[in-house]
Design a protein around this motif. Structure first.
Motif, mmCIF file in Angstrom:
data_model
loop_
_atom_site.group_PDB
_atom_site.id
_atom_site.type_symbol
_atom_site.label_atom_id
_atom_site.label_comp_id
_atom_site.label_asym_id
_atom_site.label_seq_id
_atom_site.Cartn_x
_atom_site.Cartn_y
_atom_site.Cartn_z
ATOM 1 N N ALA A 20 -15.478 -37.964 63.427
ATOM 2 C CA ALA A 20 -16.602 -37.282 62.796
ATOM 3 C C ALA A 20 -16.147 -36.129 61.906
ATOM 4 C CB ALA A 20 -17.565 -36.771 63.875
ATOM 5 N N ASP A 21 -15.127 -35.388 62.327
ATOM 6 C CA ASP A 21 -14.656 -34.261 61.518
ATOM 7 C C ASP A 21 -14.113 -34.744 60.176
ATOM 8 O OD1 ASP A 21 -15.363 -32.399 63.413
ATOM 9 O OD2 ASP A 21 -13.361 -32.285 64.316
ATOM 10 N N GLY A 22 -13.317 -35.808 60.215
ATOM 11 C CA GLY A 22 -12.780 -36.343 58.974
ATOM 12 C C GLY A 22 -13.867 -36.865 58.057
ATOM 13 N N HIS A 23 -14.890 -37.471 58.638
ATOM 14 C CA HIS A 23 -16.019 -37.959 57.847
ATOM 15 C C HIS A 23 -16.697 -36.808 57.131
ATOM 16 C CE1 HIS A 23 -20.282 -39.841 57.823
ATOM 17 N NE2 HIS A 23 -19.642 -40.165 56.713
ATOM 18 N N ARG A 24 -16.925 -35.703 57.833
ATOM 19 C CA ARG A 24 -17.548 -34.539 57.197
ATOM 20 C C ARG A 24 -16.657 -33.968 56.099
ATOM 21 N NH1 ARG A 24 -19.622 -33.691 62.527
ATOM 22 N NH2 ARG A 24 -17.714 -32.616 63.151
ATOM 23 N N CYS B 53 -25.877 -36.554 52.024
ATOM 24 C CA CYS B 53 -25.648 -37.689 52.920
ATOM 25 C C CYS B 53 -25.502 -37.216 54.356
ATOM 26 C CB CYS B 53 -24.385 -38.447 52.506
ATOM 27 S SG CYS B 53 -24.459 -39.120 50.835
ATOM 28 N N THR B 54 -26.018 -38.002 55.269
ATOM 29 C CA THR B 54 -25.919 -37.661 56.674
ATOM 30 C C THR B 54 -24.488 -37.835 57.169
ATOM 31 O OG1 THR B 54 -26.516 -39.929 57.268
ATOM 32 C CG2 THR B 54 -28.306 -38.319 57.133
ATOM 33 N N ALA B 55 -24.099 -37.020 58.135
ATOM 34 C CA ALA B 55 -22.767 -37.107 58.734
ATOM 35 C C ALA B 55 -22.931 -37.423 60.207
ATOM 36 C CB ALA B 55 -22.005 -35.804 58.529
ATOM 37 N N ASP B 56 -23.348 -38.643 60.494
ATOM 38 C CA ASP B 56 -23.563 -39.070 61.872
ATOM 39 C C ASP B 56 -22.840 -40.392 62.099
ATOM 40 O OD1 ASP B 56 -25.140 -41.045 60.636
ATOM 41 O OD2 ASP B 56 -26.979 -39.906 60.946
ATOM 42 N N PRO B 57 -22.797 -40.888 63.336
ATOM 43 C CA PRO B 57 -22.055 -42.128 63.601
ATOM 44 C C PRO B 57 -22.525 -43.313 62.766
ATOM 45 C CG PRO B 57 -22.499 -40.994 65.653
ATOM 46 C CD PRO B 57 -23.255 -40.250 64.598
ATOM 47 N N ALA B 58 -23.824 -43.430 62.531
ATOM 48 C CA ALA B 58 -24.322 -44.564 61.742
ATOM 49 C C ALA B 58 -23.835 -44.478 60.297
ATOM 50 C CB ALA B 58 -25.849 -44.602 61.786
ATOM 51 N N SER B 59 -23.836 -43.289 59.728
ATOM 52 C CA SER B 59 -23.363 -43.110 58.361
ATOM 53 C C SER B 59 -21.870 -43.400 58.260
ATOM 54 C CB SER B 59 -23.659 -41.689 57.892
ATOM 55 O OG SER B 59 -23.113 -41.454 56.617
ATOM 56 N N ARG B 60 -21.107 -42.924 59.241
ATOM 57 C CA ARG B 60 -19.658 -43.176 59.202
ATOM 58 C C ARG B 60 -19.369 -44.667 59.320
ATOM 59 N NH1 ARG B 60 -15.324 -42.599 63.162
ATOM 60 N NH2 ARG B 60 -16.851 -41.898 64.703
ATOM 61 N N ARG C 53 -17.529 -46.829 56.412
ATOM 62 C CA ARG C 53 -16.324 -47.607 56.699
ATOM 63 C C ARG C 53 -16.527 -49.071 56.302
ATOM 64 N NH1 ARG C 53 -12.576 -45.537 60.723
ATOM 65 N NH2 ARG C 53 -12.370 -47.657 61.513
ATOM 66 N N GLN C 54 -17.728 -49.600 56.526
ATOM 67 C CA GLN C 54 -18.006 -50.982 56.135
ATOM 68 C C GLN C 54 -17.946 -51.130 54.615
ATOM 69 O OE1 GLN C 54 -21.534 -52.546 57.956
ATOM 70 N NE2 GLN C 54 -21.432 -54.488 56.836
ATOM 71 N N ALA C 55 -18.491 -50.156 53.900
ATOM 72 C CA ALA C 55 -18.402 -50.184 52.441
ATOM 73 C C ALA C 55 -16.947 -50.111 51.991
ATOM 74 C CB ALA C 55 -19.207 -49.027 51.852
ATOM 75 N N ARG C 56 -16.149 -49.303 52.675
ATOM 76 C CA ARG C 56 -14.732 -49.193 52.323
ATOM 77 C C ARG C 56 -14.010 -50.522 52.495
ATOM 78 N NH1 ARG C 56 -11.031 -45.180 55.792
ATOM 79 N NH2 ARG C 56 -11.480 -46.801 57.343
ATOM 80 N N GLU C 57 -14.304 -51.240 53.576
ATOM 81 C CA GLU C 57 -13.672 -52.543 53.791
ATOM 82 C C GLU C 57 -14.032 -53.517 52.681
ATOM 83 O OE1 GLU C 57 -11.353 -53.261 56.018
ATOM 84 O OE2 GLU C 57 -11.488 -51.147 56.600
ATOM 85 N N ALA C 58 -15.305 -53.513 52.282
ATOM 86 C CA ALA C 58 -15.736 -54.415 51.213
ATOM 87 C C ALA C 58 -15.066 -54.045 49.889
ATOM 88 C CB ALA C 58 -17.254 -54.376 51.078
ATOM 89 N N PRO D 241 -30.836 -44.070 55.434
ATOM 90 C CA PRO D 241 -30.036 -42.964 54.890
ATOM 91 C C PRO D 241 -28.564 -43.074 55.212
ATOM 92 C CG PRO D 241 -31.440 -42.213 56.705
ATOM 93 C CD PRO D 241 -31.898 -43.585 56.350
ATOM 94 N N ALA D 242 -28.214 -43.814 56.266
ATOM 95 C CA ALA D 242 -26.806 -43.973 56.620
ATOM 96 C C ALA D 242 -26.012 -44.655 55.518
ATOM 97 C CB ALA D 242 -26.685 -44.763 57.922
ATOM 98 N N TRP D 243 -26.694 -45.401 54.654
ATOM 99 C CA TRP D 243 -26.004 -46.192 53.641
ATOM 100 C C TRP D 243 -25.808 -45.456 52.318
ATOM 101 C CZ3 TRP D 243 -22.971 -50.166 53.717
ATOM 102 C CH2 TRP D 243 -22.980 -50.984 54.839
ATOM 103 N N LEU D 244 -26.307 -44.256 52.181
ATOM 104 C CA LEU D 244 -26.288 -43.620 50.869
ATOM 105 C C LEU D 244 -24.871 -43.413 50.329
ATOM 106 C CD1 LEU D 244 -27.787 -42.448 48.522
ATOM 107 C CD2 LEU D 244 -27.950 -40.272 49.748
ATOM 108 N N ALA D 245 -23.978 -42.831 51.099
ATOM 109 C CA ALA D 245 -22.627 -42.558 50.602
ATOM 110 C C ALA D 245 -21.893 -43.853 50.276
ATOM 111 C CB ALA D 245 -21.845 -41.742 51.619
ATOM 112 N N GLY D 246 -21.943 -44.808 51.179
ATOM 113 C CA GLY D 246 -21.262 -46.072 50.936
ATOM 114 C C GLY D 246 -21.831 -46.807 49.745
ATOM 115 N N TRP D 247 -23.158 -46.764 49.604
ATOM 116 C CA TRP D 247 -23.789 -47.476 48.493
ATOM 117 C C TRP D 247 -23.427 -46.826 47.153
ATOM 118 C CZ3 TRP D 247 -27.151 -47.033 44.420
ATOM 119 C CH2 TRP D 247 -27.687 -48.233 43.933
ATOM 120 N N LEU D 248 -23.385 -45.500 47.118
ATOM 121 C CA LEU D 248 -22.972 -44.821 45.893
ATOM 122 C C LEU D 248 -21.538 -45.187 45.515
ATOM 123 C CD1 LEU D 248 -24.524 -41.293 46.492
ATOM 124 C CD2 LEU D 248 -25.147 -42.877 44.653
ATOM 125 N N ALA D 249 -20.666 -45.328 46.503
ATOM 126 C CA ALA D 249 -19.279 -45.715 46.223
ATOM 127 C C ALA D 249 -19.217 -47.135 45.671
ATOM 128 C CB ALA D 249 -18.436 -45.588 47.488
#
Length: 219
Positions: free
Chosen positions: A71-75, A87-94, A98-103, A147-155
């Motif tokens: 969680a700290d690294g995610h923040r 963007c939220t910094a919670d387990p669902a967002s992380r 991570r799923q967006a990063r894999e794709a 909202p968990a998808w905002l950061a990954g979707w922007l990437a």
């Protein structure tokens, strides 16, 4: 879908990514460049959002590191990416990030692989850019189904804009990495090969010099 950002005003054309809009848009009133978090110790910072997300995994002498492992690294990454307030910094967002990063990683490594492309397309379905006409002019708002998808979707969206602009400039470091760092080559001649000339580039030069010396000595 629900909008998880306030409406964003400004023209949305091929030169403007959703992250540009989210951070205020380019131009004379644009926000300053992203400032890395002081605790962000990654060896390559400041790349476009999509590649910056890929660079949350990297090699160290002690083994691979993953900034999104906790969680700290995610923040820290959200702060360095300029998304901490959006963007939220919670387990669902992380997990979503991570799923967006894999794709993204699969698509970057195999840009013509149908399965990799389909995986990115599926994740892009989590969001959209909603255009509206308001009394003050055009506006746009990023909408995601969670909202968990905002950061990954922007990437993911940022990666599409990089592909549309100059896909050949999306590069991974030519150094001997198990986890190569990614960069967008903005050099004039488009011949950049290294994540860092001071590190990987100089090591490659030293290795070539040593090989030439060995060949000369063997004659």
């Amino acid at each position: 879908m629900s909008a998880y950002l306030t409406p964003l005003t400004g023209p949305a054309d091929s030169r403007v990514t959703l992250l540009d809009l989210a951070l205020g848009g380019p131009g004379p009133d644009a926000v300053p460049p992203r400032t890395p978090h002081p605790a962000d110790t990654r060896p390559l910072l400041g790349e476009p959002l999509a590649l910056d997300l890929l660079n949350t995994r990297w090699d160290t002498p002690d083994g691979p590191r993953d900034l999104l492992a906790d969680a700290d690294g995610h923040r820290i990454w959200l702060a360095s990416a300029g998304l901490a307030d959006r963007c939220t910094a919670d387990p669902a967002s992380r997990a979503a990030t991570r799923q967006a990063r894999e794709a993204l990683h699969a698509a970057a490594r195999a840009p013509r692989d149908p399965q990799s492309l389909a995986a990115v397309d599926r994740l892009l379905e989590h969001g959209a850019l909603r255009h509206r006409l308001t009394p003050t002019g055009p506006s746009a708002a990023v909408e995601v189904d969670d909202p968990a998808w905002l950061a990954g979707w922007l990437a993911l969206d940022d990666y599409l804009h990089l592909l549309a602009a100059a896909p050949e400039r999306i590069r991974s470091c030519a150094g001997p990495h198990r986890l190569p760092l990614w960069f967008y080559d903005t050099s004039r001649n488009g011949m950049r090969r290294w994540c860092s000339m001071a590190e990987c580039g100089n090591r490659a030069k030293a290795a070539r010099y040593q090989r030439r010396a060995q060949v000369t000595a063997a004659r």
